[in-house]
Enzyme design. Structure first.
Site, PDB file in Angstrom:
ATOM      1  N   THR A  28       0.824  -1.096   0.030  1.00 16.36           N
ATOM      2  CA  THR A  28      -0.013   0.145  -0.034  1.00 16.36           C
ATOM      3  C   THR A  28       0.820   1.374   0.035  1.00 16.36           C
ATOM      4  O   THR A  28       2.014   1.102   0.693  1.00 16.36           O
ATOM      5  CB  THR A  28      -0.995  -0.129   1.292  1.00 16.36           C
ATOM      6  OG1 THR A  28      -1.547   1.240   1.450  1.00 16.36           O
ATOM      7  CG2 THR A  28      -0.262  -0.294   2.540  1.00 16.36           C
ATOM      8  N   ASP A  29       0.214   2.370  -0.614  1.00 11.22           N
ATOM      9  CA  ASP A  29       0.884   3.697  -0.385  1.00 11.22           C
ATOM     10  C   ASP A  29       1.121   4.123   0.943  1.00 11.22           C
ATOM     11  O   ASP A  29       2.084   4.859   1.226  1.00 11.22           O
ATOM     12  CB  ASP A  29       0.352   4.536  -1.329  1.00 11.22           C
ATOM     13  CG  ASP A  29      -1.172   4.797  -1.000  1.00 11.22           C
ATOM     14  OD1 ASP A  29      -1.714   4.294  -0.035  1.00 11.22           O
ATOM     15  OD2 ASP A  29      -2.001   5.897  -1.806  1.00 11.22           O
ATOM     16  N   GLU A  30       0.351   3.557   1.756  1.00  6.96           N
ATOM     17  CA  GLU A  30       0.374   4.364   3.137  1.00  6.96           C
ATOM     18  C   GLU A  30       1.640   3.691   3.997  1.00  6.96           C
ATOM     19  O   GLU A  30       1.974   4.422   4.874  1.00  6.96           O
ATOM     20  CB  GLU A  30      -0.828   3.565   4.038  1.00  6.96           C
ATOM     21  CG  GLU A  30      -2.009   3.927   3.624  1.00  6.96           C
ATOM     22  CD  GLU A  30      -3.195   3.799   4.478  1.00  6.96           C
ATOM     23  OE1 GLU A  30      -3.083   3.638   5.794  1.00  6.96           O
ATOM     24  OE2 GLU A  30      -4.337   3.744   4.049  1.00  6.96           O
TER      25      GLU A  30
ATOM     26  N   TYR B  55      -1.775  -0.234  11.046  1.00  9.91           N
ATOM     27  CA  TYR B  55      -1.816  -1.000   9.734  1.00  9.91           C
ATOM     28  C   TYR B  55      -0.666  -0.854   8.946  1.00  9.91           C
ATOM     29  O   TYR B  55      -0.132  -1.956   8.377  1.00  9.91           O
ATOM     30  CB  TYR B  55      -3.055  -0.479   9.100  1.00  9.91           C
ATOM     31  CG  TYR B  55      -3.173  -0.673   7.716  1.00  9.91           C
ATOM     32  CD1 TYR B  55      -3.421  -2.137   7.015  1.00  9.91           C
ATOM     33  CD2 TYR B  55      -3.165   0.349   6.476  1.00  9.91           C
ATOM     34  CE1 TYR B  55      -3.481  -2.289   5.809  1.00  9.91           C
ATOM     35  CE2 TYR B  55      -3.146  -0.010   5.341  1.00  9.91           C
ATOM     36  CZ  TYR B  55      -3.518  -1.395   4.924  1.00  9.91           C
ATOM     37  OH  TYR B  55      -3.173  -1.740   3.520  1.00  9.91           O
TER      38      TYR B  55
ATOM     39  N   LYS C  99       2.260  -3.174   7.532  1.00  7.69           N
ATOM     40  CA  LYS C  99       2.357  -3.528   5.938  1.00  7.69           C
ATOM     41  C   LYS C  99       3.988  -3.228   5.709  1.00  7.69           C
ATOM     42  O   LYS C  99       4.364  -3.984   4.798  1.00  7.69           O
ATOM     43  CB  LYS C  99       1.387  -2.797   5.548  1.00  7.69           C
ATOM     44  CG  LYS C  99      -0.069  -2.962   5.275  1.00  7.69           C
ATOM     45  CD  LYS C  99      -0.238  -4.382   4.888  1.00  7.69           C
ATOM     46  CE  LYS C  99      -0.204  -4.462   3.107  1.00  7.69           C
ATOM     47  NZ  LYS C  99      -0.386  -5.815   2.507  1.00  7.69           N
TER      48      LYS C  99
HETATM   49  P1  NAD Z   1     -10.045  -6.883   2.210  1.00 10.57           P
HETATM   50  O1  NAD Z   1     -10.129  -6.570   3.699  1.00 10.57           O
HETATM   51  O2  NAD Z   1     -11.295  -6.751   1.415  1.00 10.57           O
HETATM   52  O3  NAD Z   1      -9.677  -8.435   2.013  1.00 10.57           O
HETATM   53  C1  NAD Z   1      -8.441  -8.991   3.003  1.00 10.57           C
HETATM   54  C2  NAD Z   1      -8.814 -10.427   2.556  1.00 10.57           C
HETATM   55  O4  NAD Z   1      -7.688 -11.266   3.387  1.00 10.57           O
HETATM   56  C3  NAD Z   1      -9.897 -11.166   3.129  1.00 10.57           C
HETATM   57  O5  NAD Z   1     -10.518 -12.035   2.317  1.00 10.57           O
HETATM   58  C4  NAD Z   1      -9.618 -11.741   4.634  1.00 10.57           C
HETATM   59  O6  NAD Z   1     -10.440 -12.994   4.788  1.00 10.57           O
HETATM   60  C5  NAD Z   1      -8.121 -12.387   4.134  1.00 10.57           C
HETATM   61  N1  NAD Z   1      -7.346 -12.624   5.263  1.00 10.57           N
HETATM   62  C6  NAD Z   1      -7.064 -11.755   6.244  1.00 10.57           C
HETATM   63  N2  NAD Z   1      -6.151 -12.431   7.152  1.00 10.57           N
HETATM   64  C7  NAD Z   1      -5.652 -13.309   6.633  1.00 10.57           C
HETATM   65  C8  NAD Z   1      -4.933 -14.405   7.015  1.00 10.57           C
HETATM   66  N3  NAD Z   1      -4.340 -14.483   8.310  1.00 10.57           N
HETATM   67  N4  NAD Z   1      -4.833 -15.679   6.288  1.00 10.57           N
HETATM   68  C9  NAD Z   1      -5.620 -15.698   5.200  1.00 10.57           C
HETATM   69  N5  NAD Z   1      -6.295 -14.671   4.706  1.00 10.57           N
HETATM   70  C10 NAD Z   1      -6.580 -13.789   5.406  1.00 10.57           C
HETATM   71  O7  NAD Z   1      -8.693  -6.143   1.790  1.00 10.57           O
HETATM   72  P2  NAD Z   1      -8.416  -5.575   0.350  1.00 10.57           P
HETATM   73  O8  NAD Z   1      -8.806  -4.233   0.200  1.00 10.57           O
HETATM   74  O9  NAD Z   1      -8.981  -6.525  -0.882  1.00 10.57           O
HETATM   75  O10 NAD Z   1      -6.881  -5.560   0.403  1.00 10.57           O
HETATM   76  C11 NAD Z   1      -6.061  -6.468  -0.137  1.00 10.57           C
HETATM   77  C12 NAD Z   1      -4.498  -6.216  -0.155  1.00 10.57           C
HETATM   78  O11 NAD Z   1      -4.439  -5.088  -0.846  1.00 10.57           O
HETATM   79  C13 NAD Z   1      -4.115  -5.915   1.310  1.00 10.57           C
HETATM   80  O12 NAD Z   1      -2.786  -6.528   1.466  1.00 10.57           O
HETATM   81  C14 NAD Z   1      -4.163  -4.353   1.306  1.00 10.57           C
HETATM   82  O13 NAD Z   1      -3.205  -3.987   2.510  1.00 10.57           O
HETATM   83  C15 NAD Z   1      -3.603  -4.057  -0.037  1.00 10.57           C
HETATM   84  N6  NAD Z   1      -4.284  -2.766  -0.498  1.00 10.57           N
HETATM   85  C16 NAD Z   1      -5.446  -2.371  -0.259  1.00 10.57           C
HETATM   86  C17 NAD Z   1      -5.930  -1.214  -0.645  1.00 10.57           C
HETATM   87  C18 NAD Z   1      -7.336  -0.564  -0.473  1.00 10.57           C
HETATM   88  O14 NAD Z   1      -7.574   0.468  -0.879  1.00 10.57           O
HETATM   89  N7  NAD Z   1      -8.180  -1.418  -0.185  1.00 10.57           N
HETATM   90  C19 NAD Z   1      -4.838  -0.210  -1.336  1.00 10.57           C
HETATM   91  C20 NAD Z   1      -3.576  -0.701  -1.489  1.00 10.57           C
HETATM   92  C21 NAD Z   1      -3.250  -2.088  -1.021  1.00 10.57           C
HETATM   93  O1  DAU Z   2      -4.120   4.093   0.480  1.00 14.34           O
HETATM   94  C1  DAU Z   2      -4.402   2.779   0.550  1.00 14.34           C
HETATM   95  C2  DAU Z   2      -5.071   2.356   1.801  1.00 14.34           C
HETATM   96  O2  DAU Z   2      -6.594   3.007   1.384  1.00 14.34           O
HETATM   97  C3  DAU Z   2      -5.186   0.843   1.560  1.00 14.34           C
HETATM   98  O3  DAU Z   2      -3.954   0.398   2.267  1.00 14.34           O
HETATM   99  C4  DAU Z   2      -6.154   0.368   3.063  1.00 14.34           C
HETATM  100  O4  DAU Z   2      -6.281  -0.811   3.142  1.00 14.34           O
HETATM  101  C5  DAU Z   2      -7.335   0.942   2.764  1.00 14.34           C
HETATM  102  O5  DAU Z   2      -8.222   0.932   4.045  1.00 14.34           O
HETATM  103  C6  DAU Z   2      -7.365   2.529   2.457  1.00 14.34           C
HETATM  104  O6  DAU Z   2      -7.072   3.260   3.677  1.00 14.34           O
HETATM  105  P1  DAU Z   2      -7.505   4.769   4.005  1.00 14.34           P
HETATM  106  O7  DAU Z   2      -7.611   4.924   5.692  1.00 14.34           O
HETATM  107  O8  DAU Z   2      -7.380   5.728   3.264  1.00 14.34           O
HETATM  108  O9  DAU Z   2      -9.161   4.439   3.642  1.00 14.34           O
HETATM  109  P2  DAU Z   2     -10.757   4.656   4.430  1.00 14.34           P
HETATM  110  O10 DAU Z   2     -11.637   4.231   3.429  1.00 14.34           O
HETATM  111  O11 DAU Z   2     -10.534   4.154   5.879  1.00 14.34           O
HETATM  112  O12 DAU Z   2     -10.474   6.174   4.200  1.00 14.34           O
HETATM  113  C7  DAU Z   2     -10.516   6.996   3.303  1.00 14.34           C
HETATM  114  C8  DAU Z   2     -10.533   8.300   3.770  1.00 14.34           C
HETATM  115  O13 DAU Z   2     -11.644   8.688   4.226  1.00 14.34           O
HETATM  116  C9  DAU Z   2      -9.627   8.836   4.847  1.00 14.34           C
HETATM  117  O14 DAU Z   2      -9.094  10.085   4.980  1.00 14.34           O
HETATM  118  C10 DAU Z   2     -10.539   8.675   6.319  1.00 14.34           C
HETATM  119  C11 DAU Z   2     -11.962   9.097   5.695  1.00 14.34           C
HETATM  120  N1  DAU Z   2     -12.977   8.677   6.166  1.00 14.34           N
HETATM  121  C12 DAU Z   2     -13.281   7.341   6.298  1.00 14.34           C
HETATM  122  C13 DAU Z   2     -14.092   6.603   6.849  1.00 14.34           C
HETATM  123  C14 DAU Z   2     -14.520   5.163   7.008  1.00 14.34           C
HETATM  124  C15 DAU Z   2     -14.059   9.488   6.686  1.00 14.34           C
HETATM  125  O15 DAU Z   2     -13.894  10.579   6.602  1.00 14.34           O
HETATM  126  N2  DAU Z   2     -14.993   8.780   7.168  1.00 14.34           N
HETATM  127  C16 DAU Z   2     -15.319   7.526   7.378  1.00 14.34           C
HETATM  128  O16 DAU Z   2     -16.369   7.171   7.949  1.00 14.34           O
END
Ligand code: NAD
Ligand code: DAU
Length: 335
Positions: A123-125, A147, A151
């Site tokens: 992730t970019d985070e 988180y 990561k």
């Molecule tokens: P998600 O929460 O929707 O899915 C995560 C999945 O991992 C789930 O199916 C969960 O059951 C599985 N999981 C969790 N712990 C596990 C374990 N110990 N063993 C096996 N499976 C397990 O998440 P997502 O948004 O699909 O993210 C997937 C990946 O992409 C993550 O690594 C996340 O850090 C990365 N990522 C997400 C975003 C985003 O915006 N959602 C952005 C950049 C990177």
């Molecule tokens: O940047 C990549 C990341 O993006 C991934 O690695 C993470 O898994 C994913 O959860 C996401 O992280 P963020 O913290 O950016 O996403 P989130 O959807 O939780 O929040 C997006 C923005 O919105 C953030 O500035 C917080 C704000 N927010 C979020 C929620 C849930 C609100 O203002 N209100 C809310 O209720």
């Protein structure tokens, strides 16, 4: 290719599994623990495909990983498995440490023993927050939350396996994803479902935080490019084409759902809230990837998907998610 996709029952992992089966003819085995965020429903359309297999198991469980590898005989492991919600990591970091540190370690050891290619989805985070400009792969790691810190730790462990053992491992770091099948704890699906149900729209702080939005199909394609063409030991950033402030996103969702602006409510800010994320994707673009979906189109399609797929979100909104919402926001959702 034969792939073991860990965490493939989640939002992005299921998108990737679908893309690899449908567009690349790969054989895909998903290994997933099925946490609250992992759902077999996310793979409902793949379940009968003879090239697809689902196995329930945790990545930190050596035996489950060994059995999955025996069953899948993969050429590569792609690791999506993670705890992914920043707010949950602030409230309860335990599972973030075990899944990201121990889980990644178990997968790396399995890949090393069998000389498998390994892709870590990240992730970019891990770079922290940036007020101006954009992060490149050379930017220092400065994560802010449990988180992102765990990561970043996993990423460092992956790089150590390349440097120490020569494991052909690559890392792909994405910006904020959105699209179908995203668990509604995240900003966009949370706001869409609350808007459709007449619930308030809880904006943290002033809502001027900026996120770099990428459609999940574009991120999945970037991971596929890195899998096929990435250089071992390298990191590739994949950022979306558009950056938006949270308030702009929420106002647009209000328009698209026909909700009322008065539903928007500013609530207490997230502790340690990162102000802005921005990723340069030059390096993965050089591998032939570019994002296809502009945010304005993708958001409209995403709102339509949630409106049309109540079968997917109804069980979530009536289950564990309601209790989570009450803990996190101090109020109940409308039924
Ligand atoms: P998600 O929460 O929707 O899915 C995560 C999945 O991992 C789930 O199916 C969960 O059951 C599985 N999981 C969790 N712990 C596990 C374990 N110990 N063993 C096996 N499976 C397990 O998440 P997502 O948004 O699909 O993210 C997937 C990946 O992409 C993550 O690594 C996340 O850090 C990365 N990522 C997400 C975003 C985003 O915006 N959602 C952005 C950049 C990177
Ligand atoms: O940047 C990549 C990341 O993006 C991934 O690695 C993470 O898994 C994913 O959860 C996401 O992280 P963020 O913290 O950016 O996403 P989130 O959807 O939780 O929040 C997006 C923005 O919105 C953030 O500035 C917080 C704000 N927010 C979020 C929620 C849930 C609100 O203002 N209100 C809310 O209720």
């Amino acid at each position: 290719m034969r792939l073991l996709v860990c965490g493939g029952a989640g939002f992005i992992g299921s998108t990737f599994a679908r893309q690899r089966l449908r567009e690349h003819g790969d054989q895909v085995t998903v290994l997933d623990k099925l946490t609250y965020a992992g759902r077999e429903e996310n793979l409902h359309d793949l379940a009968r495909d003879p090239s697809f297999r689902f196995l329930r198991g945790a990545v930190e469980d050596r035996q489950a990983v060994a059995e999955a590898i025996d069953a899948a005989a993969p050429e590569a492991i792609v690791n999506f498995a993670a705890e992914t919600h920043v707010d949950r990591s602030i409230a309860e970091p335990d599972a973030f440490v075990s899944t990201h540190a121990l889980g990644t370690y178990v997968l790396l050891e399995a890949a090393r023993e069998r000389e498998l290619r390994y892709v870590q989805v990240s992730t970019d985070e891990v770079y922290g927050s940036i007020d101006e400009g954009t992060f490149t792969e050379q930017s220092p790691l400065a994560p802010s939350s449990p988180y992102s810190a765990t990561k970043a730790g996993a990423d460092l462990l992956v790089q150590s396996y390349f440097h120490t053992y020569g494991l052909p491992a690559v890392i792909c770091r994405g910006s904020n994803n959105y699209g179908p099948y995203q668990y509604p704890e995240k900003l966009i699906p949370l706001m869409i479902l609350n808007a459709l149900h007449g619930d308030s729209l809880p904006v943290y702080g002033d809502g001027m935080q900026v996120r770099n939005w990428i459609h999940c199909t574009d991120f999945a394609a970037a991971i596929g490019h890195v899998l096929a063409h990435g250089q071992p030991g390298e990191v590739y950033n994949a950022g979306g084409p558009d950056e938006e402030a949270n308030m702009t996103v929420v106002r647009r969702i209000v328009q698209l759902t026909g909700a009322a602006e008065t539903q928007i409510e500013h609530v207490a800010d997230r502790p340690g809230h990162d102000v802005r994320y921005s990723l340069s994707s030059q390096k993965v673009r050089a591998l032939g990837w570019s994002p296809k979906v502009r945010f304005s189109d993708g958001l409209e399609q995403t709102v339509a998907w949630y409106r049309d797929n109540a079968w997917w979100w109804e069980p979530i909104r009536s289950g564990e998610y309601r209790a989570y919402y009450e803990r996190q926001y101090g109020r109940s959702l409308h039924p």
